[in-house]
Design a protein around this motif. Sequence first.
Motif, PDB file in Angstrom:
ATOM      1  N   ASN A  57       5.645  -7.609   8.633  1.00 15.47           N
ATOM      2  CA  ASN A  57       5.543  -6.256   8.096  1.00 15.47           C
ATOM      3  C   ASN A  57       4.459  -5.486   8.837  1.00 15.47           C
ATOM      4  OD1 ASN A  57       7.428  -7.009   6.194  1.00 15.47           O
ATOM      5  ND2 ASN A  57       5.928  -7.388   4.573  1.00 15.47           N
ATOM      6  N   MET A  58       4.699  -4.200   9.008  1.00 16.45           N
ATOM      7  CA  MET A  58       3.716  -3.372   9.696  1.00 16.45           C
ATOM      8  C   MET A  58       3.869  -1.915   9.281  1.00 16.45           C
ATOM      9  SD  MET A  58       5.518  -3.581  13.477  1.00 16.45           S
ATOM     10  CE  MET A  58       4.193  -2.712  14.290  1.00 16.45           C
ATOM     11  N   ILE A  59       2.808  -1.155   9.476  1.00 14.79           N
ATOM     12  CA  ILE A  59       2.878   0.289   9.237  1.00 14.79           C
ATOM     13  C   ILE A  59       3.780   0.899  10.311  1.00 14.79           C
ATOM     14  CG2 ILE A  59       1.585   2.446   9.176  1.00 14.79           C
ATOM     15  CD1 ILE A  59       1.080   0.660   6.758  1.00 14.79           C
ATOM     16  N   ASP A  60       4.711   1.735   9.885  1.00 14.28           N
ATOM     17  CA  ASP A  60       5.627   2.399  10.815  1.00 14.28           C
ATOM     18  C   ASP A  60       4.843   3.440  11.628  1.00 14.28           C
ATOM     19  OD1 ASP A  60       7.520   3.935  12.101  1.00 14.28           O
ATOM     20  OD2 ASP A  60       8.843   4.134  10.367  1.00 14.28           O
ATOM     21  N   PRO A  61       4.552   3.155  12.914  1.00 16.02           N
ATOM     22  CA  PRO A  61       3.725   4.078  13.696  1.00 16.02           C
ATOM     23  C   PRO A  61       4.431   5.400  13.977  1.00 16.02           C
ATOM     24  CG  PRO A  61       4.628   2.357  15.108  1.00 16.02           C
ATOM     25  CD  PRO A  61       4.991   1.987  13.710  1.00 16.02           C
ATOM     26  N   PHE A  62       5.751   5.377  14.071  1.00 14.98           N
ATOM     27  CA  PHE A  62       6.513   6.602  14.344  1.00 14.98           C
ATOM     28  C   PHE A  62       6.480   7.538  13.137  1.00 14.98           C
ATOM     29  CE2 PHE A  62       8.345   3.170  16.881  1.00 14.98           C
ATOM     30  CZ  PHE A  62       8.264   3.709  18.146  1.00 14.98           C
ATOM     31  N   HIS A  63       6.571   6.980  11.944  1.00 10.44           N
ATOM     32  CA  HIS A  63       6.520   7.794  10.726  1.00 10.44           C
ATOM     33  C   HIS A  63       5.122   8.374  10.530  1.00 10.44           C
ATOM     34  CE1 HIS A  63       8.888   8.833   7.134  1.00 10.44           C
ATOM     35  NE2 HIS A  63       7.731   8.845   6.492  1.00 10.44           N
ATOM     36  N   LEU A  64       4.107   7.548  10.815  1.00 12.34           N
ATOM     37  CA  LEU A  64       2.724   8.003  10.677  1.00 12.34           C
ATOM     38  C   LEU A  64       2.441   9.156  11.627  1.00 12.34           C
ATOM     39  CD1 LEU A  64       0.011   7.435   9.253  1.00 12.34           C
ATOM     40  CD2 LEU A  64      -0.528   5.863  11.124  1.00 12.34           C
ATOM     41  N   GLU A  65       2.941   9.052  12.847  1.00 15.07           N
ATOM     42  CA  GLU A  65       2.724  10.106  13.837  1.00 15.07           C
ATOM     43  C   GLU A  65       3.480  11.380  13.476  1.00 15.07           C
ATOM     44  OE1 GLU A  65       3.327  10.939  18.647  1.00 15.07           O
ATOM     45  OE2 GLU A  65       3.838   8.999  17.779  1.00 15.07           O
ATOM     46  N   ALA A  66       4.717  11.230  12.976  1.00 14.84           N
ATOM     47  CA  ALA A  66       5.552  12.398  12.699  1.00 14.84           C
ATOM     48  C   ALA A  66       5.129  13.132  11.434  1.00 14.84           C
ATOM     49  CB  ALA A  66       7.013  11.978  12.581  1.00 14.84           C
ATOM     50  N   TYR A  67       4.705  12.374  10.407  1.00 14.33           N
ATOM     51  CA  TYR A  67       4.463  12.999   9.096  1.00 14.33           C
ATOM     52  C   TYR A  67       3.048  12.795   8.565  1.00 14.33           C
ATOM     53  CZ  TYR A  67       9.583  12.752   9.201  1.00 14.33           C
ATOM     54  OH  TYR A  67      10.908  12.840   9.554  1.00 14.33           O
ATOM     55  N   GLY A  68       2.266  11.923   9.214  1.00  9.51           N
ATOM     56  CA  GLY A  68       0.931  11.638   8.706  1.00  9.51           C
ATOM     57  C   GLY A  68       0.941  10.807   7.438  1.00  9.51           C
ATOM     58  N   VAL A  69       2.030  10.106   7.191  1.00 11.87           N
ATOM     59  CA  VAL A  69       2.184   9.288   5.977  1.00 11.87           C
ATOM     60  C   VAL A  69       2.398   7.831   6.387  1.00 11.87           C
ATOM     61  CG1 VAL A  69       3.587   8.857   3.922  1.00 11.87           C
ATOM     62  CG2 VAL A  69       3.181  11.216   4.685  1.00 11.87           C
ATOM     63  N   ALA A  70       1.643   6.924   5.753  1.00  9.75           N
ATOM     64  CA  ALA A  70       1.769   5.491   6.059  1.00  9.75           C
ATOM     65  C   ALA A  70       2.912   4.893   5.241  1.00  9.75           C
ATOM     66  CB  ALA A  70       0.467   4.765   5.753  1.00  9.75           C
ATOM     67  N   THR A  71       3.898   4.341   5.929  1.00 13.27           N
ATOM     68  CA  THR A  71       5.002   3.644   5.277  1.00 13.27           C
ATOM     69  C   THR A  71       5.160   2.271   5.928  1.00 13.27           C
ATOM     70  OG1 THR A  71       6.615   4.616   6.816  1.00 13.27           O
ATOM     71  CG2 THR A  71       6.257   5.769   4.717  1.00 13.27           C
ATOM     72  N   VAL A  72       5.848   1.375   5.234  1.00 15.12           N
ATOM     73  CA  VAL A  72       5.960  -0.004   5.695  1.00 15.12           C
ATOM     74  C   VAL A  72       7.356  -0.269   6.244  1.00 15.12           C
ATOM     75  CG1 VAL A  72       5.823  -2.435   5.017  1.00 15.12           C
ATOM     76  CG2 VAL A  72       4.223  -0.784   4.044  1.00 15.12           C
ATOM     77  N   ASN A  73       7.397  -0.922   7.398  1.00 11.25           N
ATOM     78  CA  ASN A  73       8.651  -1.388   7.975  1.00 11.25           C
ATOM     79  C   ASN A  73       8.385  -2.768   8.556  1.00 11.25           C
ATOM     80  OD1 ASN A  73      11.372  -1.218   9.354  1.00 11.25           O
ATOM     81  ND2 ASN A  73      11.161   0.899   8.617  1.00 11.25           N
ATOM     82  N   TYR A  74       9.307  -3.306   9.307  1.00 12.25           N
ATOM     83  CA  TYR A  74       9.023  -4.605   9.915  1.00 12.25           C
ATOM     84  C   TYR A  74       9.242  -4.548  11.412  1.00 12.25           C
ATOM     85  CZ  TYR A  74      14.067  -5.833   9.738  1.00 12.25           C
ATOM     86  OH  TYR A  74      15.424  -5.868   9.888  1.00 12.25           O
TER      87      TYR A  74
END
Length: 492
Positions: free
Chosen positions: A234-251
Amino acid sequence: MKIGFDNDAYLKMQSEHIKERISHFDNKLYLEFGGKLFDDYHASRVLPGFAPDSKLRMLMQLADQAEIVIVISASDIEKNKVRSDLGITYDEDVLRLMDLFRSKGLYVGSVVITQYSGQYSADIFREKLTRLGIRVYTHYVIEGYPSNIPLIVSDEGYGKNDYIETSRPLVVITAPGPGSGKMATCLSQLYHEHKRGIRAGYAKFETFPIWNLPLKHPVNLAYEAATADLNDVNMIDPFHLEAYGVATVNYNRDVEIFPVLNAIFERIFKESPYKSPTDMGVNMAGNCIIDDEVCKEASRQEIIRRYYNTRNDFLEGNVAQDCIYKIELLMKQAGITKEDRLVVPAALKLAEETGTPAAAIQLEDGSIITGKTSDLLGASAGLLLNALKELAGIAHEIHVISPSAIQPIQDLKTAYLGSHNPRLHTDEVLIALSISAATSADAKKAMEQLPKLRGCEVHTSVMLSDVDRKTFKKLGVNLTCEPKYESSNLYH
Protein backbone atom coordinates in the motif's frame (compact mmCIF):
# COMPACT_ATOMS: atom_id res chain seq x y z
CA MET A 1 -20.72 -10.25 16.72
CA LYS A 2 -20.32 -6.47 16.72
CA ILE A 3 -21.15 -4.76 13.43
CA GLY A 4 -18.84 -2.14 11.95
CA PHE A 5 -20.12 -1.91 8.37
CA ASP A 6 -23.52 -0.89 6.93
CA ASN A 7 -24.10 -3.42 4.15
CA ASP A 8 -27.46 -2.02 3.00
CA ALA A 9 -26.03 1.48 2.62
CA TYR A 10 -23.10 -0.01 0.70
CA LEU A 11 -25.32 -1.80 -1.82
CA LYS A 12 -27.27 1.38 -2.53
CA MET A 13 -24.30 3.75 -2.62
CA GLN A 14 -22.09 1.45 -4.71
CA SER A 15 -24.69 0.77 -7.41
CA GLU A 16 -25.58 4.48 -7.68
CA HIS A 17 -21.90 5.43 -7.99
CA ILE A 18 -21.37 2.96 -10.82
CA LYS A 19 -24.45 4.29 -12.64
CA GLU A 20 -23.05 7.80 -12.27
CA ARG A 21 -19.69 6.70 -13.71
CA ILE A 22 -21.44 5.15 -16.75
CA SER A 23 -23.00 8.54 -17.49
CA HIS A 24 -19.52 10.11 -17.89
CA PHE A 25 -19.03 8.21 -21.13
CA ASP A 26 -21.13 7.26 -24.17
CA ASN A 27 -23.33 5.03 -22.02
CA LYS A 28 -20.70 2.28 -22.18
CA LEU A 29 -18.42 1.44 -19.24
CA TYR A 30 -15.97 -1.44 -19.01
CA LEU A 31 -15.61 -2.23 -15.31
CA GLU A 32 -12.62 -4.31 -14.25
CA PHE A 33 -13.85 -6.33 -11.29
CA GLY A 34 -11.10 -7.30 -8.87
CA GLY A 35 -11.34 -9.73 -5.97
CA LYS A 36 -13.99 -12.33 -5.33
CA LEU A 37 -17.59 -11.75 -6.36
CA PHE A 38 -19.36 -14.58 -4.57
CA ASP A 39 -17.37 -15.39 -1.49
CA ASP A 40 -15.38 -12.39 -0.30
CA TYR A 41 -14.81 -13.71 3.20
CA HIS A 42 -11.75 -11.52 3.69
CA ALA A 43 -13.94 -8.42 3.36
CA SER A 44 -16.57 -9.86 5.71
CA ARG A 45 -13.89 -10.59 8.33
CA VAL A 46 -12.22 -7.17 8.31
CA LEU A 47 -15.48 -5.22 7.80
CA PRO A 48 -17.94 -6.97 10.15
CA GLY A 49 -21.36 -6.57 8.58
CA PHE A 50 -20.10 -6.87 5.01
CA ALA A 51 -21.88 -9.85 3.44
CA PRO A 52 -19.58 -12.23 1.53
CA ASP A 53 -21.83 -11.89 -1.53
CA SER A 54 -22.28 -8.10 -1.29
CA LYS A 55 -20.61 -7.39 -4.63
CA LEU A 56 -22.81 -9.96 -6.34
CA ARG A 57 -25.95 -8.47 -4.76
CA MET A 58 -24.84 -5.03 -5.84
CA LEU A 59 -24.50 -6.27 -9.42
CA MET A 60 -27.95 -7.82 -9.21
CA GLN A 61 -29.33 -4.32 -8.59
CA LEU A 62 -27.82 -3.40 -11.98
CA ALA A 63 -28.89 -6.63 -13.69
CA ASP A 64 -30.91 -4.90 -16.42
CA GLN A 65 -27.92 -2.71 -17.38
CA ALA A 66 -25.04 -5.15 -16.91
CA GLU A 67 -23.50 -8.02 -18.79
CA ILE A 68 -20.57 -10.10 -17.67
CA VAL A 69 -17.50 -11.10 -19.66
CA ILE A 70 -15.25 -13.74 -18.12
CA VAL A 71 -11.60 -13.72 -19.14
CA ILE A 72 -9.07 -16.50 -18.74
CA SER A 73 -5.41 -16.59 -19.74
CA ALA A 74 -4.36 -19.21 -22.28
CA SER A 75 -1.18 -19.75 -20.26
CA ASP A 76 -3.25 -20.51 -17.15
CA ILE A 77 -5.24 -23.08 -19.13
CA GLU A 78 -2.00 -24.59 -20.42
CA LYS A 79 -0.55 -24.85 -16.90
CA ASN A 80 -3.78 -26.25 -15.40
CA LYS A 81 -3.64 -23.44 -12.86
CA VAL A 82 -5.72 -24.22 -9.77
CA ARG A 83 -7.76 -21.97 -7.47
CA SER A 84 -6.27 -22.85 -4.10
CA ASP A 85 -9.46 -22.02 -2.20
CA LEU A 86 -11.65 -24.28 -4.34
CA GLY A 87 -9.23 -26.89 -5.61
CA ILE A 88 -10.45 -26.62 -9.22
CA THR A 89 -8.64 -25.42 -12.36
CA TYR A 90 -9.24 -21.96 -13.81
CA ASP A 91 -11.01 -23.36 -16.87
CA GLU A 92 -13.37 -25.36 -14.63
CA ASP A 93 -13.97 -22.20 -12.61
CA VAL A 94 -15.07 -20.33 -15.75
CA LEU A 95 -17.94 -22.82 -16.09
CA ARG A 96 -18.71 -22.59 -12.36
CA LEU A 97 -18.83 -18.80 -12.53
CA MET A 98 -21.14 -18.87 -15.53
CA ASP A 99 -23.55 -21.18 -13.71
CA LEU A 100 -23.51 -19.00 -10.60
CA PHE A 101 -24.06 -15.75 -12.51
CA ARG A 102 -26.90 -17.21 -14.52
CA SER A 103 -28.56 -18.68 -11.43
CA LYS A 104 -28.72 -15.13 -10.04
CA GLY A 105 -30.33 -13.73 -13.17
CA LEU A 106 -27.18 -12.04 -14.47
CA TYR A 107 -26.40 -12.08 -18.18
CA VAL A 108 -23.06 -13.64 -19.17
CA GLY A 109 -22.26 -12.40 -22.67
CA SER A 110 -19.07 -14.25 -23.52
CA VAL A 111 -15.69 -15.67 -22.54
CA VAL A 112 -12.36 -14.20 -23.66
CA ILE A 113 -9.19 -16.28 -23.91
CA THR A 114 -6.32 -13.82 -23.35
CA GLN A 115 -2.56 -14.00 -23.94
CA TYR A 116 -3.11 -16.55 -26.68
CA SER A 117 -0.11 -17.74 -28.66
CA GLY A 118 -1.27 -21.05 -30.07
CA GLN A 119 -1.67 -23.07 -26.86
CA TYR A 120 -3.26 -26.41 -27.76
CA SER A 121 -5.15 -26.74 -24.46
CA ALA A 122 -6.68 -23.29 -25.04
CA ASP A 123 -7.90 -24.45 -28.46
CA ILE A 124 -9.57 -27.46 -26.84
CA PHE A 125 -11.23 -25.24 -24.21
CA ARG A 126 -12.46 -22.84 -26.91
CA GLU A 127 -14.02 -25.74 -28.81
CA LYS A 128 -15.68 -27.02 -25.64
CA LEU A 129 -17.24 -23.61 -24.93
CA THR A 130 -18.35 -23.24 -28.53
CA ARG A 131 -20.09 -26.64 -28.40
CA LEU A 132 -21.92 -25.43 -25.28
CA GLY A 133 -23.23 -22.44 -27.23
CA ILE A 134 -20.97 -19.90 -25.50
CA ARG A 135 -19.44 -17.06 -27.51
CA VAL A 136 -15.65 -17.12 -27.28
CA TYR A 137 -13.21 -14.37 -28.28
CA THR A 138 -9.43 -14.45 -28.52
CA HIS A 139 -6.90 -11.83 -27.44
CA TYR A 140 -3.26 -12.29 -28.40
CA VAL A 141 0.14 -11.76 -26.85
CA ILE A 142 1.46 -8.31 -27.83
CA GLU A 143 5.24 -8.02 -28.06
CA GLY A 144 6.67 -5.48 -25.64
CA TYR A 145 3.47 -5.23 -23.55
CA PRO A 146 2.87 -2.97 -21.67
CA SER A 147 5.66 -0.52 -22.54
CA ASN A 148 5.58 -0.60 -26.38
CA ILE A 149 2.62 1.77 -26.57
CA PRO A 150 2.85 2.63 -30.31
CA LEU A 151 2.50 -1.08 -31.12
CA ILE A 152 -0.09 -1.79 -28.41
CA VAL A 153 -2.43 0.98 -29.53
CA SER A 154 -2.44 0.03 -33.19
CA ASP A 155 -4.11 -2.34 -35.61
CA GLU A 156 -1.25 -4.80 -35.00
CA GLY A 157 -1.72 -4.58 -31.21
CA TYR A 158 -5.19 -4.17 -29.71
CA GLY A 159 -6.55 -4.06 -33.24
CA LYS A 160 -5.48 -7.68 -33.79
CA ASN A 161 -7.65 -8.84 -30.87
CA ASP A 162 -11.20 -9.97 -31.47
CA TYR A 163 -13.78 -7.26 -30.82
CA ILE A 164 -16.10 -8.43 -28.04
CA GLU A 165 -19.70 -7.80 -29.03
CA THR A 166 -21.61 -6.38 -26.08
CA SER A 167 -25.16 -5.07 -25.80
CA ARG A 168 -25.48 -3.36 -22.41
CA PRO A 169 -24.14 -0.11 -20.89
CA LEU A 170 -22.15 -1.81 -18.11
CA VAL A 171 -19.71 -4.56 -19.09
CA VAL A 172 -18.24 -6.29 -16.04
CA ILE A 173 -14.89 -7.92 -16.77
CA THR A 174 -14.10 -10.66 -14.25
CA ALA A 175 -11.85 -13.73 -14.08
CA PRO A 176 -11.09 -16.85 -12.03
CA GLY A 177 -8.02 -15.20 -10.53
CA PRO A 178 -5.33 -12.50 -10.81
CA GLY A 179 -3.13 -12.17 -13.88
CA SER A 180 -5.87 -13.28 -16.23
CA GLY A 181 -5.79 -10.13 -18.38
CA LYS A 182 -8.84 -8.19 -17.16
CA MET A 183 -7.29 -4.73 -17.58
CA ALA A 184 -5.85 -5.51 -21.02
CA THR A 185 -9.27 -6.77 -22.12
CA CYS A 186 -10.89 -3.52 -21.03
CA LEU A 187 -8.29 -1.39 -22.81
CA SER A 188 -8.53 -3.46 -25.98
CA GLN A 189 -12.26 -2.84 -26.01
CA LEU A 190 -11.76 0.92 -25.56
CA TYR A 191 -9.57 0.88 -28.68
CA HIS A 192 -12.13 -1.05 -30.71
CA GLU A 193 -15.05 1.07 -29.49
CA HIS A 194 -13.14 4.25 -30.39
CA LYS A 195 -12.57 2.90 -33.90
CA ARG A 196 -16.35 2.53 -34.11
CA GLY A 197 -16.97 6.09 -32.94
CA ILE A 198 -18.00 5.19 -29.39
CA ARG A 199 -16.35 6.92 -26.44
CA ALA A 200 -16.45 4.03 -23.97
CA GLY A 201 -15.04 4.32 -20.47
CA TYR A 202 -12.95 2.22 -18.11
CA ALA A 203 -13.15 1.96 -14.33
CA LYS A 204 -11.79 -0.39 -11.69
CA PHE A 205 -13.73 -1.94 -8.83
CA GLU A 206 -11.30 -3.19 -6.20
CA THR A 207 -12.38 -3.34 -2.55
CA PHE A 208 -8.90 -3.11 -1.06
CA PRO A 209 -6.94 -1.15 -0.18
CA ILE A 210 -9.67 1.31 0.82
CA TRP A 211 -8.61 4.57 -0.75
CA ASN A 212 -10.16 6.94 1.82
CA LEU A 213 -8.81 5.23 4.94
CA PRO A 214 -5.34 6.10 6.33
CA LEU A 215 -2.37 4.27 4.85
CA LYS A 216 -1.62 2.38 8.08
CA HIS A 217 -5.25 1.76 9.02
CA PRO A 218 -5.56 -1.90 10.15
CA VAL A 219 -8.06 -2.62 7.34
CA ASN A 220 -5.44 -1.63 4.78
CA LEU A 221 -2.66 -3.44 6.67
CA ALA A 222 -4.83 -6.58 6.62
CA TYR A 223 -5.01 -6.30 2.82
CA GLU A 224 -1.20 -6.25 2.66
CA ALA A 225 -1.11 -9.33 4.88
CA ALA A 226 -3.60 -11.09 2.59
CA THR A 227 -1.45 -10.39 -0.47
CA ALA A 228 1.97 -10.97 1.09
CA ASP A 229 2.77 -13.60 -1.52
CA LEU A 230 2.03 -11.10 -4.32
CA ASN A 231 4.35 -8.44 -2.88
CA ASP A 232 1.57 -5.86 -2.94
CA VAL A 233 2.44 -2.72 -0.98
CA ASN A 234 0.00 0.00 0.00
CA MET A 235 1.15 3.51 -0.73
CA ILE A 236 -0.06 7.09 -1.01
CA ASP A 237 -1.20 7.73 -4.59
CA PRO A 238 1.39 10.32 -5.74
CA PHE A 239 -0.61 11.25 -8.86
CA HIS A 240 -3.74 12.02 -6.83
CA LEU A 241 -1.74 14.02 -4.29
CA GLU A 242 -0.16 16.09 -7.06
CA ALA A 243 -3.43 16.66 -8.94
CA TYR A 244 -5.72 17.44 -5.99
CA GLY A 245 -3.53 17.91 -2.91
CA VAL A 246 -5.40 15.06 -1.21
CA ALA A 247 -3.72 11.94 0.21
CA THR A 248 -5.43 8.72 -0.88
CA VAL A 249 -4.31 5.10 -0.66
CA ASN A 250 -3.61 2.77 -3.56
CA TYR A 251 -1.20 -0.09 -4.09
CA ASN A 252 2.10 -0.33 -5.90
CA ARG A 253 0.98 -2.22 -9.02
CA ASP A 254 -1.73 0.32 -9.89
CA VAL A 255 0.58 3.25 -9.18
CA GLU A 256 3.39 1.74 -11.27
CA ILE A 257 1.16 0.99 -14.26
CA PHE A 258 -0.71 4.33 -14.24
CA PRO A 259 1.76 6.26 -16.46
CA VAL A 260 1.41 3.49 -19.04
CA LEU A 261 -2.39 3.54 -18.77
CA ASN A 262 -2.40 7.30 -19.05
CA ALA A 263 -0.31 7.13 -22.22
CA ILE A 264 -2.66 4.51 -23.68
CA PHE A 265 -5.71 6.64 -22.83
CA GLU A 266 -4.09 9.68 -24.46
CA ARG A 267 -3.20 7.71 -27.58
CA ILE A 268 -6.77 6.40 -27.92
CA PHE A 269 -8.75 9.49 -26.87
CA LYS A 270 -6.14 12.29 -27.30
CA GLU A 271 -6.59 13.01 -23.58
CA SER A 272 -6.88 10.89 -20.44
CA PRO A 273 -10.17 10.89 -18.49
CA TYR A 274 -8.27 10.32 -15.24
CA LYS A 275 -5.54 12.13 -13.32
CA SER A 276 -4.70 9.33 -10.89
CA PRO A 277 -5.18 5.61 -10.17
CA THR A 278 -7.61 6.63 -7.42
CA ASP A 279 -9.74 8.43 -10.02
CA MET A 280 -10.18 5.14 -11.88
CA GLY A 281 -11.69 3.38 -8.87
CA VAL A 282 -15.37 3.25 -7.94
CA ASN A 283 -15.14 1.62 -4.50
CA MET A 284 -17.48 3.10 -1.85
CA ALA A 285 -16.72 0.67 1.01
CA GLY A 286 -14.86 3.25 3.08
CA ASN A 287 -17.96 5.44 3.21
CA CYS A 288 -20.03 2.66 4.80
CA ILE A 289 -17.93 1.98 7.90
CA ILE A 290 -20.17 2.82 10.86
CA ASP A 291 -17.87 1.72 13.72
CA ASP A 292 -14.21 2.25 12.97
CA GLU A 293 -12.99 0.61 16.19
CA VAL A 294 -14.88 -2.61 15.41
CA CYS A 295 -13.30 -2.76 11.95
CA LYS A 296 -9.85 -1.98 13.34
CA GLU A 297 -10.01 -4.83 15.86
CA ALA A 298 -11.41 -7.24 13.28
CA SER A 299 -8.55 -6.35 10.94
CA ARG A 300 -5.92 -6.83 13.64
CA GLN A 301 -7.28 -10.32 14.23
CA GLU A 302 -7.19 -10.99 10.48
CA ILE A 303 -3.50 -10.03 10.34
CA ILE A 304 -2.72 -12.59 13.07
CA ARG A 305 -4.73 -15.24 11.21
CA ARG A 306 -2.78 -14.46 8.04
CA TYR A 307 0.45 -14.77 10.01
CA TYR A 308 -0.42 -18.31 11.09
CA ASN A 309 -1.71 -19.31 7.65
CA THR A 310 1.51 -18.08 6.07
CA ARG A 311 3.62 -19.94 8.63
CA ASN A 312 1.71 -23.14 7.76
CA ASP A 313 2.09 -22.49 4.02
CA PHE A 314 5.83 -22.00 4.45
CA LEU A 315 6.17 -25.29 6.33
CA GLU A 316 4.34 -27.02 3.47
CA GLY A 317 6.62 -25.36 0.91
CA ASN A 318 3.96 -23.13 -0.67
CA VAL A 319 5.40 -19.66 0.05
CA ALA A 320 8.79 -18.05 0.59
CA GLN A 321 10.05 -17.08 4.05
CA ASP A 322 9.94 -13.40 3.01
CA CYS A 323 6.14 -13.59 3.28
CA ILE A 324 6.47 -14.41 6.99
CA TYR A 325 8.86 -11.50 7.54
CA LYS A 326 6.45 -9.15 5.79
CA ILE A 327 3.50 -10.12 7.98
CA GLU A 328 5.65 -9.91 11.13
CA LEU A 329 6.45 -6.34 10.12
CA LEU A 330 2.75 -5.61 9.56
CA MET A 331 1.99 -6.97 13.03
CA LYS A 332 4.52 -4.55 14.49
CA GLN A 333 2.94 -1.68 12.56
CA ALA A 334 -0.48 -2.69 13.89
CA GLY A 335 0.90 -2.99 17.46
CA ILE A 336 -0.15 -6.61 17.93
CA THR A 337 1.36 -9.98 18.80
CA LYS A 338 0.08 -13.51 18.20
CA GLU A 339 -1.03 -13.64 21.87
CA ASP A 340 -3.64 -10.98 21.05
CA ARG A 341 -5.52 -13.86 19.43
CA LEU A 342 -6.91 -15.17 22.72
CA VAL A 343 -7.41 -18.76 21.56
CA VAL A 344 -3.67 -19.09 20.95
CA PRO A 345 -2.43 -19.03 24.57
CA ALA A 346 -5.45 -21.11 25.66
CA ALA A 347 -4.68 -23.91 23.20
CA LEU A 348 -0.92 -23.86 23.87
CA LYS A 349 -1.41 -23.93 27.65
CA LEU A 350 -3.61 -27.04 27.47
CA ALA A 351 -1.20 -28.74 25.05
CA GLU A 352 1.69 -28.12 27.47
CA GLU A 353 -0.33 -29.44 30.43
CA THR A 354 -1.44 -32.64 28.67
CA GLY A 355 1.58 -33.27 26.45
CA THR A 356 -0.78 -33.94 23.54
CA PRO A 357 -2.38 -31.80 20.79
CA ALA A 358 -5.04 -29.38 22.05
CA ALA A 359 -7.44 -26.81 20.64
CA ALA A 360 -9.40 -23.76 21.79
CA ILE A 361 -12.45 -21.90 20.51
CA GLN A 362 -13.73 -18.44 21.36
CA LEU A 363 -17.53 -18.34 21.26
CA GLU A 364 -19.65 -15.36 20.33
CA ASP A 365 -20.01 -14.24 23.97
CA GLY A 366 -16.21 -14.19 24.34
CA SER A 367 -15.93 -17.34 26.44
CA ILE A 368 -13.13 -19.75 25.56
CA ILE A 369 -13.65 -23.51 25.44
CA THR A 370 -10.84 -26.03 25.02
CA GLY A 371 -10.52 -29.57 23.72
CA LYS A 372 -7.81 -32.14 24.37
CA THR A 373 -6.74 -35.38 22.72
CA SER A 374 -8.30 -38.52 24.19
CA ASP A 375 -8.39 -42.23 23.38
CA LEU A 376 -11.65 -41.72 21.49
CA LEU A 377 -11.39 -38.26 19.96
CA GLY A 378 -8.81 -35.99 18.39
CA ALA A 379 -8.42 -32.55 19.95
CA SER A 380 -10.51 -30.83 17.24
CA ALA A 381 -13.34 -33.37 17.52
CA GLY A 382 -13.32 -33.05 21.31
CA LEU A 383 -13.35 -29.27 20.98
CA LEU A 384 -16.43 -29.35 18.76
CA LEU A 385 -18.37 -31.50 21.22
CA ASN A 386 -17.31 -29.34 24.19
CA ALA A 387 -18.34 -26.15 22.38
CA LEU A 388 -21.71 -27.55 21.31
CA LYS A 389 -22.44 -28.76 24.86
CA GLU A 390 -21.51 -25.32 26.23
CA LEU A 391 -23.84 -23.59 23.73
CA ALA A 392 -26.65 -26.06 24.48
CA GLY A 393 -26.26 -25.75 28.26
CA ILE A 394 -25.38 -29.44 28.61
CA ALA A 395 -23.13 -30.43 31.52
CA HIS A 396 -19.60 -31.35 30.48
CA GLU A 397 -19.73 -34.81 32.08
CA ILE A 398 -22.77 -35.85 30.03
CA HIS A 399 -21.98 -37.91 26.91
CA VAL A 400 -23.92 -36.65 23.90
CA ILE A 401 -22.39 -39.55 21.97
CA SER A 402 -22.15 -42.86 23.74
CA PRO A 403 -18.58 -44.26 23.89
CA SER A 404 -20.09 -47.57 22.75
CA ALA A 405 -21.23 -45.79 19.54
CA ILE A 406 -17.72 -44.50 18.88
CA GLN A 407 -16.01 -47.88 19.23
CA PRO A 408 -17.52 -49.41 16.04
CA ILE A 409 -16.40 -46.36 14.02
CA GLN A 410 -12.87 -46.80 15.36
CA ASP A 411 -12.94 -50.48 14.43
CA LEU A 412 -14.12 -49.60 10.92
CA LYS A 413 -11.27 -47.09 10.49
CA THR A 414 -8.47 -49.32 11.73
CA ALA A 415 -9.59 -52.84 10.85
CA TYR A 416 -11.21 -52.22 7.49
CA LEU A 417 -10.13 -48.84 6.09
CA GLY A 418 -6.43 -49.08 6.92
CA SER A 419 -6.19 -46.04 9.20
CA HIS A 420 -3.46 -45.98 11.84
CA ASN A 421 -5.30 -43.35 13.90
CA PRO A 422 -8.35 -44.70 15.73
CA ARG A 423 -9.45 -41.30 17.04
CA LEU A 424 -12.44 -39.65 15.37
CA HIS A 425 -11.92 -36.64 13.11
CA THR A 426 -14.31 -33.69 13.16
CA ASP A 427 -16.44 -34.96 10.28
CA GLU A 428 -16.72 -38.41 11.86
CA VAL A 429 -17.75 -37.06 15.26
CA LEU A 430 -20.42 -34.89 13.63
CA ILE A 431 -21.83 -37.92 11.79
CA ALA A 432 -21.84 -39.87 15.06
CA LEU A 433 -23.57 -36.94 16.78
CA SER A 434 -26.23 -36.75 14.07
CA ILE A 435 -26.94 -40.48 14.42
CA SER A 436 -27.20 -40.12 18.20
CA ALA A 437 -29.59 -37.18 17.75
CA ALA A 438 -32.22 -39.62 16.44
CA THR A 439 -32.59 -41.15 19.90
CA SER A 440 -30.97 -38.65 22.30
CA ALA A 441 -32.54 -35.31 23.21
CA ASP A 442 -29.15 -33.98 24.38
CA ALA A 443 -27.45 -34.96 21.11
CA LYS A 444 -30.28 -33.31 19.15
CA LYS A 445 -29.94 -30.14 21.21
CA ALA A 446 -26.17 -30.12 20.65
CA MET A 447 -26.62 -30.56 16.88
CA GLU A 448 -28.93 -27.54 16.78
CA GLN A 449 -26.08 -25.32 18.04
CA LEU A 450 -23.89 -25.86 14.94
CA PRO A 451 -24.95 -22.60 13.21
CA LYS A 452 -23.73 -20.66 16.26
CA LEU A 453 -20.15 -21.72 15.51
CA ARG A 454 -20.04 -19.56 12.37
CA GLY A 455 -17.60 -16.69 12.84
CA CYS A 456 -16.02 -18.19 15.97
CA GLU A 457 -12.24 -18.29 16.39
CA VAL A 458 -10.34 -21.60 16.71
CA HIS A 459 -6.66 -22.34 17.26
CA THR A 460 -4.95 -25.73 17.44
CA SER A 461 -1.52 -26.60 18.81
CA VAL A 462 -0.65 -28.62 15.69
CA MET A 463 -1.48 -28.44 11.99
CA LEU A 464 -4.66 -30.31 11.13
CA SER A 465 -5.48 -32.83 8.46
CA ASP A 466 -7.27 -31.69 5.30
CA VAL A 467 -10.43 -33.37 6.60
CA ASP A 468 -10.50 -31.32 9.80
CA ARG A 469 -9.59 -28.09 8.03
CA LYS A 470 -12.38 -28.55 5.49
CA THR A 471 -14.91 -29.33 8.22
CA PHE A 472 -14.05 -26.16 10.13
CA LYS A 473 -14.28 -24.18 6.88
CA LYS A 474 -17.76 -25.59 6.16
CA LEU A 475 -18.83 -24.60 9.66
CA GLY A 476 -17.65 -21.03 8.98
CA VAL A 477 -15.04 -21.12 11.74
CA ASN A 478 -11.92 -18.92 11.53
CA LEU A 479 -9.16 -21.49 12.04
CA THR A 480 -5.46 -21.06 12.75
CA CYS A 481 -2.88 -23.72 13.59
CA GLU A 482 0.58 -23.71 15.09
CA PRO A 483 3.19 -24.34 12.35
CA LYS A 484 3.93 -27.78 13.73
CA TYR A 485 3.13 -31.29 12.50
CA GLU A 486 1.44 -33.67 14.93
CA SER A 487 3.97 -36.41 14.22
CA SER A 488 7.61 -36.50 13.18
CA ASN A 489 6.83 -38.54 10.05
CA LEU A 490 8.25 -37.01 6.89
CA TYR A 491 5.21 -37.81 4.73
CA HIS A 492 2.14 -35.80 5.74
